[in-house]
Design a protein around this motif. Structure first.
Motif, PDB file in Angstrom:
ATOM      1  N   ILE A 259       0.823  -1.208   0.000  1.00 47.36           N
ATOM      2  CA  ILE A 259       0.000   0.000   0.000  1.00 47.36           C
ATOM      3  C   ILE A 259       0.859   1.260   0.000  1.00 47.36           C
ATOM      4  O   ILE A 259       0.471   2.280  -0.582  1.00 47.36           O
ATOM      5  N   ALA A 260       2.032   1.204   0.620  1.00 53.64           N
ATOM      6  CA  ALA A 260       2.883   2.397   0.715  1.00 53.64           C
ATOM      7  C   ALA A 260       3.274   2.934  -0.664  1.00 53.64           C
ATOM      8  O   ALA A 260       3.013   4.109  -0.974  1.00 53.64           O
ATOM      9  N   PRO A 261       3.899   2.133  -1.545  1.00 54.87           N
ATOM     10  CA  PRO A 261       4.201   2.667  -2.881  1.00 54.87           C
ATOM     11  C   PRO A 261       2.954   2.896  -3.726  1.00 54.87           C
ATOM     12  O   PRO A 261       2.954   3.757  -4.603  1.00 54.87           O
ATOM     13  N   LEU A 262       1.888   2.141  -3.457  1.00 52.83           N
ATOM     14  CA  LEU A 262       0.654   2.322  -4.222  1.00 52.83           C
ATOM     15  C   LEU A 262       0.055   3.700  -3.966  1.00 52.83           C
ATOM     16  O   LEU A 262      -0.346   4.408  -4.907  1.00 52.83           O
ATOM     17  N   VAL A 263       0.003   4.101  -2.706  1.00 55.64           N
ATOM     18  CA  VAL A 263      -0.521   5.424  -2.362  1.00 55.64           C
ATOM     19  C   VAL A 263       0.349   6.521  -2.964  1.00 55.64           C
ATOM     20  O   VAL A 263      -0.160   7.513  -3.506  1.00 55.64           O
ATOM     21  N   ALA A 264       1.669   6.347  -2.873  1.00 58.63           N
ATOM     22  CA  ALA A 264       2.580   7.334  -3.458  1.00 58.63           C
ATOM     23  C   ALA A 264       2.402   7.416  -4.969  1.00 58.63           C
ATOM     24  O   ALA A 264       2.458   8.504  -5.559  1.00 58.63           O
ATOM     25  N   HIS A 265       2.179   6.278  -5.607  1.00 58.19           N
ATOM     26  CA  HIS A 265       1.989   6.227  -7.064  1.00 58.19           C
ATOM     27  C   HIS A 265       0.735   7.001  -7.473  1.00 58.19           C
ATOM     28  O   HIS A 265       0.768   7.823  -8.406  1.00 58.19           O
TER      29      HIS A 265
END
Length: 320
Positions: free
Chosen positions: A246-252
């Motif tokens: 979820i961390a890189p997904l939210v940043a993406h």
């Protein structure tokens, strides 16, 4: 087998290259391989691509699961290897979002200036704040939400592309490379290469469909590739540090929404100052806000992703 990994580096690299090529190649499968007629509308064209991206993501997850020597039937552990977890969700959403937003301090400051200028213009024109004006603003906002919810490009930019790309280029590739014995920082630099190569098809589309001259197409795609490499490194860093997809997904999603950070504006020199302050704050907080202990209950005194060095004990990986 490599001495420091349970999957050889060659196998890990070939698998990652295959997933990157397949992620792009399958987009053209409906017309090239299946010989389907051209889609009657742009929306149908995009829906076809959505389905292709979903199939590619699923097959990449399956391939990674077959290659990685995870000998457990517990779905929680299997999904955890790919960063698909149900714990520490709010940390994985809020903290990386706040960290990423620091890079857009200049952009946010400029948006505030434009909003303030618009408000002053309305005030000078005699408009006053009233119940009717609030209702009108709310109605416009609801109409805007309705419009974007049915916009296929919105679904591509903020749902399908971020989700499928993070699944393939982070969740699938990073565990393979780590198991292959690659150093952490090598993985952070290597994954974005595959990520950027998956965007090379945009060169053909821009050159052929938008009638760009070849030099202009090269410059546009070159800038895009540089941006994808930088963002891909950051997304890989987030995934490795947090162990949470979820961390890189939210940043993406956030970066897709904001676009390139604003570095300078003729409206105010404070935009550049704000960007520099935000950038320095980003660098200062990069490691503290991505500490593994913030996203995991137990890291067993290990600072690596998901206690990577203890995976062999927790999911019974055969040693060589």
């Amino acid at each position: 087998m490599e001495e420091n990994g349970v999957v050889s580096q060659a196998v890990a690299l070939v698998a990652c290259i295959a997933m990157a090529v397949f992620y792009v190649g399958i987009l053209y499968a409906p017309t090239v391989v299946l010989r389907l007629p051209p889609p009657p509308s742009f929306q149908t064209f995009m829906i076809r691509r959505f389905l292709c991206a979903v199939v590619s993501s699923f097959l990449s997850l399956l391939l990674s699961a077959l290659i990685l020597p995870v000998q457990t039937k517990k779905l929680r552990h299997i999904f955890g290897v790919f960063g698909i977890r149900g714990d520490h969700i709010w940390q994985a959403v809020v903290i990386p979002l706040c960290l990423t937003s620091l890079m857009y301090a200049g952009s946010m400051f400029l948006k505030c200036l434009l909003l303030l200028a618009s408000w002053r213009q309305r005030t000078n024109s005699g408009a006053v704040l009233s119940l009717d004006s609030c209702k009108c603003a709310l109605q416009r906002f609801l109409d805007w939400l309705s419009a974007i919810s049915s916009n296929v490009l919105v679904w591509r930019n903020y749902v399908v592309a971020p989700l499928t790309e993070e699944l393939v280029f982070r969740a699938c590739m990073i565990p393979l490379l780590l198991y292959g014995g690659f150093e952490t920082y090598s993985v952070i630099l290597l994954c974005p290469v595959f990520f950027s190569l998956a965007h090379l098809n945009h060169f053909v589309e821009i050159y052929t469909k938008q009638n760009y001259r070849i030099m202009k197409a090269v410059m546009v795609i070159g800038l895009q590739l540089c941006y994808t490499v930088v963002f891909g490194s950051y997304a890989s860093f987030l995934f490795i540090r947090t162990g949470h997809l979820i961390a890189p997904l939210v940043a993406h999603i956030y970066c897709n929404f904001m676009g390139l950070p604003v570095l300078y504006s003729q409206k105010s020199g404070f935009v550049s100052v704000t960007f520099i302050i935000g950038f320095l704050g980003f660098l200062w907080l990069l490691f503290p806000m991505t500490g593994p202990d913030l996203y995991n209950d137990r890291i067993d005194n290990c600072s690596c992703w998901q206690g990577y060095c203890t995976w062999s004990e927790r999911i019974r990986i055969p040693q060589t």
